[in-house]
Design an enzyme around this catalytic site. Structure first.
Site: not given
Lengths: 154, 669
Positions: B46, B68, B405
């Site tokens: 918001h 929202e 990795n």
């Protein structure tokens, strides 16, 4: 007013050059310079400019004018163009004038030994001929022309 | 309004909000039922929406708005948190991040997000169609979401004796000119009070983009009954429901107040209690306190000025020593002490928690694990550990590399894991902690570990070492091979032990930061990479040496030792001068030649050398004399001199002169 440009005037050999005042941060006296190994010959080294390490370029050497030993009038003009800040060693710097933009003419091929490439234009004021430098080109790091790196140890 | 001055703040804050949404979304994935997390995300979203709308970044605002809506649906139990919901949520986050990055690079923040918007809308609507009842109730009745400004107005008006009502108005189904009715309702209300908010927005009401319901929030001195009566006088109005907006109701949903009000100086809000204890510990351990945002450039300026002061202090100390005045001495000593403290404070001002880098990893791990079909749990420990800003900026990439990795080659597939009797979900620990003048960062996984034999055979194959040597290597030396530069071709190596994808790059980066990296592994039970980093890059311990009349600084981190050797100890091998250093042949490098130092070369009987290393390789640098060990402040050579051979930077010495710092890595190939 719009047609005027404030420039700082400095001397190299017998010629007078001009750079816009907004690019000039300060004018310093000569001071000890720390040499930087294996850089272009016109890069004289670095100085401590109030805590900032600033590279110094010898303009005579940059424009391939023969170098002379420094005198009392030798000055370092600290200029900044974009993110680059550097000092230019000049023979003397002693004037600030307002330049009428209309008096600026395109550069002739060669002025006082300086390639037209570095020149924005020339201005004739009364009997003086001012050479306006193109600082962006003068400070172009791509032109640094660093000496070929010798083979370091294997 | 001139926006550029707010741009930096906007970008910083947006990044923070996105980071927080990211984190919370990951938490939500772990505990989908936790509404407090949804609320947390909603608040950030918001605020972000409000910010971007104010700054005029429409695409950003629109996408956050859609996000929202979905969050709101979750919050109101109309939508369940599922992995598909989270995927869309993360996809929108990716877009938002990309947009913010674009803005920070000077762009307009525009981006084609229609697909994601559609998905979000589908999510929202998909559920809504199943629960029409709830939807209509929401559109007509539930408390709207007020922004800070509106809340303020409501609260203040109430203090002045106004009533705040929410009117949910239903038009008759057969109403033809809906916009006209809306207009009439507005007319009526404007006679008795003021409209502060409408749902949907006014322009949508005017263009009839709504069903039969709409909601208005108004301020008036009239009673609820009166208002209702007046509106019902407008024809084609089916029903009006008036709800009193209570001040305390407003506060419940307005916890983001702090964030919105104190844009620059903000007090950190203590984290919301979250059920998942570990995750909370990992993400929210920052201590509370007042903070202020300062541009790093200003800190640099402060540092520069301060160094000037330190240089002058040095001069003053000299003067006071020669003058032998007691009073002057005392004053200078006091000044030295105070400036010493000052220096510490300035340095600590540059310290930031490593959290800033770590924060982006959980998200990355989630994505990677998904792509690779593995189950991975990332545990972060010590995110509050502080490091210098400059190190923080540089350390991200090596860590990403190592984490990739670990997950790519360390952690096994779930089936393999369970067949080995391990938990299906692999764990990667990311730890940071202080020790002495260093910060350690460790990446540990409980995966397959490194197969020593495969590493060795690969190394022999690539010509990194011979078979004879390989037989005498310790485990540690063997693992070190992973960092060798010949070892870094990704696809070749990943099909054997898997380790070694560009690890030499990682190692170089870390060494360029003045740190080191080590690896240890037990086959079958996991691998640990341990990185040691200096606390700060701006201050460094160096050995000052003199070459002719020039002074150079050599970082202590690359020095093995200094020695003075006799001329006759210098041997020659293939035209290269070498010395025998503790049984090892070390090439001799004459700094005077390398740096083309002007001045005559005189040959002394005794030659001072500094033995430096880059990884396992060594070199003995010939200098003229040692000046001594010193703490220096690292300075960059600036934008003009970007790639000077074998020089990594400069420093300003006590006498105001500039000394160059040697880059030993460039000297040794």
């Amino acid at each position: 007013m719009m047609n005027e440009e404030k420039v700082i005037i400095f001397q190299l050999k017998d010629e007078e050059y001009a750079v816009p005042v907004q690019h000039v941060k300060s004018i310093e006296r000569m001071q000890p310079i720390t040499r930087i190994p294996r850089t272009a010959s016109f890069v004289k080294g670095v100085i401590n400019l109030r805590g900032v390490v600033t590279p110094i370029i010898d303009l005579r050497s940059r424009f391939e004018i023969e170098e002379v030993s420094h005198t009392d009038t030798t000055r370092i003009i600290i200029v900044s163009v974009g993110t680059i800040e550097a000092g230019l060693i000049v023979d003397a710097a002693n004037d600030v004038i307002d330049l009428d933009k209309e008096s600026i003419e395109p550069p002739p091929e060669v002025v006082g030994g300086v390639d037209a490439e570095y020149i924005r234009g020339v201005a004739k004021i009364e009997k003086r001929l001012l050479i306006l430098l193109d600082l962006v080109k003068v400070l172009n790091p791509e032109k640094l022309d660093v000496q070929p790196v010798k083979e370091s140890i294997q | 309004m001139e926006m550029t001055q707010y741009l930096d703040i906007f970008i910083e804050e947006s990044k923070e909000h996105l980071q927080s949404i990211n984190q919370q979304a990951l938490l939500l994935e772990k505990s989908p039922g936790e509404l407090s997390i949804v609320n947390e995300i909603f608040r950030s979203a918001h605020t972000l929406k409000g910010m971007s709308a104010t700054m005029g970044y429409e695409d950003l605002a629109n996408l956050t708005h859609c996000m929202e809506n979905v969050l709101d649906a979750i919050r109101n139990n109309k939508l369940e948190v599922s992995s598909s919901v989270l995927d869309v949520l993360f996809a929108s986050l990716d877009h938002l991040e990309a947009m913010v990055v674009e803005i920070s690079e000077g762009g307009s923040g525009k981006r084609d997000v229609t697909d994601t918007v559609k998905e979000l809308e589908a999510l929202e609507k998909g559920e809504i169609s199943q629960t029409i009842q709830a939807e209509s109730k929401n559109a007509a009745g539930s408390l709207q979401d007020y922004d800070q400004y509106e809340k303020q107005i409501i609260i203040q008006s109430k203090e002045q004796g106004f009533h705040a009502y929410e009117l949910s108005i239903s038009l008759r189904e057969d109403c033809i000119l809906k916009a006209a009715r809306v207009y009439m309702v507005f007319e009526v209300i404007e006679q008795i009070g003021e409209i502060i908010k409408t749902l949907p927005a006014v322009d949508m009401l005017e263009t009839e983009q709504f069903g039969t319901h709409f909601t208005l929030s108004i301020l008036t001195k009239e009673s609820a009954e009166n208002v209702k009566e007046r509106i019902l006088k407008v024809s084609e109005i089916d029903a009006v429901e008036v709800i009193d907006i209570k001040a305390d109701q407003l506060n419940i949903s307005s916890n983001s107040e702090n964030e919105e009000n104190n844009k620059l100086v903000h007090q950190e809000v203590s984290p919301q209690p979250v059920k998942n204890g570990e995750a909370q510990q990992a993400s929210n351990t920052s201590s509370s306190g007042k903070t202020i945002r300062v541009n790093i450039e200003r800190l640099d300026q402060l540092m520069n000025l301060f160094e000037e002061l330190v240089i002058d202090r040095g001069r003053l100390e000299e003067i006071s020593k020669s003058l032998k005045s007691l009073e002057l001495n005392e004053t200078v000593e006091r000044m030295s002490r105070v400036s010493g403290d000052l220096q510490n404070i300035i340095l600590t001002m540059r310290m930031v928690p490593v959290e800033q880098v770590f924060n982006r990893f959980p998200r990355m791990i989630r994505g990677l694990a998904k792509d690779l079909g593995k189950k991975v749990n990332l545990e972060i420990v010590g995110a509050e550990t502080e490091l210098d800003r400059t190190v923080i900026d540089e350390i991200g990439d090596p860590l990403v590399h190592l984490l990739r990795n670990s997950i790519d080659h360390g952690i096994e597939n779930p089936e393999v894991r369970s067949s080995k009797g391990k938990n299906e979900t692999g764990t990667i620990y990311l730890r940071a902690f202080h020790s002495g003048n260093h910060v350690f960062i460790e990446i540990q996984d409980d995966g397959a570990g490194i197969n020593k034999q495969k590493v060795l055979s690969k190394a022999i194959e690539n010509g990194i070492l011979t078979k004879e040597i390989s037989e005498n290597l310790t485990d540690k030396q063997c693992f070190e091979l992973l960092f060798a530069s010949g070892f870094s071709t990704a696809d070749v190596v990943s099909d054997i032990s898997g380790r070694g994808v560009g690890l030499d790059v990682v190692k170089n980066k870390i060494e360029s930061l003045g740190g080191s990296i080590a690896v240890d592994s037990t086959e079958g039970s996991g691998t640990i990479f341990s990185i040691q980093l200096p606390l700060t890059l701006s201050i460094m311990s160096v050995m000052l040496v003199e070459i002719s009349r020039e002074k150079y600084a050599i970082p202590l981190s690359s020095i093995i030792e200094t020695a003075i050797i006799r001329q006759e100890e210098i041997l020659s091998a293939h035209n290269q001068k070498v010395i025998d250093f503790r049984g090892k042949v070390v090439p001799l490098v004459n700094m005077k030649d390398i740096f083309e130092v002007p001045g005559s070369t005189e040959s002394n009987l005794h030659v001072p050398v500094v033995v430096v290393r880059k990884g396992d390789k060594m070199a003995a640098l010939v200098v003229d004399s040692f000046i001594g060990q010193q703490e220096i402040v690292l300075k960059s050579l600036g934008q003009y001199l970007t790639s000077v051979f074998a020089i990594s930077g400069a420093t300003i010495l006590g006498d105001g002169q500039v000394a160059l710092i040697l880059d030993c890595n460039a000297l040794i190939k």
